[in-house]
Scaffold this motif. Sequence first.
Motif, mmCIF file in Angstrom:
data_model
loop_
_atom_site.group_PDB
_atom_site.id
_atom_site.type_symbol
_atom_site.label_atom_id
_atom_site.label_comp_id
_atom_site.label_asym_id
_atom_site.label_seq_id
_atom_site.Cartn_x
_atom_site.Cartn_y
_atom_site.Cartn_z
ATOM 1 N N UNK A 139 41.519 50.548 54.230
ATOM 2 C CA UNK A 139 41.081 49.992 55.514
ATOM 3 C C UNK A 139 41.462 50.906 56.671
ATOM 4 N N UNK A 140 42.620 51.532 56.586
ATOM 5 C CA UNK A 140 43.022 52.478 57.634
ATOM 6 C C UNK A 140 42.007 53.617 57.705
ATOM 7 N N UNK A 141 41.593 54.114 56.544
ATOM 8 C CA UNK A 141 40.591 55.186 56.507
ATOM 9 C C UNK A 141 39.248 54.689 57.036
ATOM 10 N N UNK A 142 38.886 53.463 56.707
ATOM 11 C CA UNK A 142 37.633 52.894 57.195
ATOM 12 C C UNK A 142 37.645 52.799 58.718
ATOM 13 N N UNK A 160 56.098 40.353 37.727
ATOM 14 C CA UNK A 160 55.265 41.521 37.417
ATOM 15 C C UNK A 160 53.886 41.372 38.055
ATOM 16 N N UNK A 161 53.314 40.170 37.939
ATOM 17 C CA UNK A 161 52.006 39.918 38.539
ATOM 18 C C UNK A 161 52.065 40.100 40.050
ATOM 19 N N UNK A 162 53.131 39.613 40.649
ATOM 20 C CA UNK A 162 53.299 39.722 42.091
ATOM 21 C C UNK A 162 53.409 41.179 42.521
ATOM 22 N N UNK A 163 54.145 41.973 41.765
ATOM 23 C CA UNK A 163 54.300 43.387 42.135
ATOM 24 C C UNK A 163 52.970 44.122 41.996
ATOM 25 N N UNK A 164 52.159 43.775 40.993
ATOM 26 C CA UNK A 164 50.833 44.395 40.861
ATOM 27 C C UNK A 164 49.956 44.020 42.053
ATOM 28 N N UNK A 165 50.045 42.780 42.492
ATOM 29 C CA UNK A 165 49.259 42.330 43.644
ATOM 30 C C UNK A 165 49.705 43.087 44.897
ATOM 31 N N UNK A 166 51.014 43.285 45.046
ATOM 32 C CA UNK A 166 51.524 44.027 46.211
ATOM 33 C C UNK A 166 50.990 45.455 46.220
ATOM 34 N N UNK A 167 50.951 46.079 45.044
ATOM 35 C CA UNK A 167 50.426 47.446 44.954
ATOM 36 C C UNK A 167 48.955 47.461 45.350
ATOM 37 N N UNK A 168 48.191 46.474 44.868
ATOM 38 C CA UNK A 168 46.768 46.376 45.228
ATOM 39 C C UNK A 168 46.593 46.195 46.733
ATOM 40 N N UNK A 169 47.420 45.382 47.332
ATOM 41 C CA UNK A 169 47.333 45.134 48.782
ATOM 42 C C UNK A 169 47.607 46.418 49.562
ATOM 43 N N UNK A 170 48.606 47.181 49.124
ATOM 44 C CA UNK A 170 48.921 48.451 49.798
ATOM 45 C C UNK A 170 47.741 49.410 49.690
ATOM 46 N N UNK A 171 47.119 49.471 48.521
ATOM 47 C CA UNK A 171 45.957 50.351 48.348
ATOM 48 C C UNK A 171 44.807 49.916 49.248
ATOM 49 N N UNK A 172 44.575 48.626 49.353
ATOM 50 C CA UNK A 172 43.511 48.109 50.225
ATOM 51 C C UNK A 172 43.818 48.446 51.681
ATOM 52 N N UNK A 173 45.070 48.304 52.082
ATOM 53 C CA UNK A 173 45.455 48.633 53.459
ATOM 54 C C UNK A 173 45.194 50.105 53.763
#
Length: 149
Positions: free
Chosen positions: A115-118, A99-112
């Motif tokens: 960054x694309x917008x940046x 569960x922790x890993x999946x939350x981290x993956x979601x956070x990484x996707x949001x950051x990506x």
Amino acid sequence: MLDKDLATLYGVETRVLNQAVKRNIARFPDDFMFEISKVEFDNLISQIVTSSWGGTRKLPFAFTEHGVMMLSSVLKSDRAIQTNIQIMRTFTKVKQMLLDTSEIKIDIVQIQKKLENHDKNIELVFSYLEELNEKKENEKPRVKIGYKK
């Protein structure tokens, strides 16, 4: 693992282990436990080197990892109970880690995505800066107002 090795591991006699399995046979499908063949048993005996008298009279049962876990839930020894408790705790920890890993993956996707917008915004800023630079270079010198010397 063979029934006699698991009996030693769980602190019970082999016959007690096999009785518990027979009483709960529905809990042990073929992918959890199976009886080894005579050929396999003879091969095993030749590798272990045991005496010709005594010993096992029936073909032993072999247990897969799932069968080993299921055994810990049907046996009544203290060691089997403690093993079963540890298995449950381990499963809970693994589930939480996933569960922790999946939350981290979601956070990484949001950051990506951010960054694309940046990147796009930075490119836009640079293009505006280039346009301003070009305008300054193409500008005619201004006529100064005021008193001339």
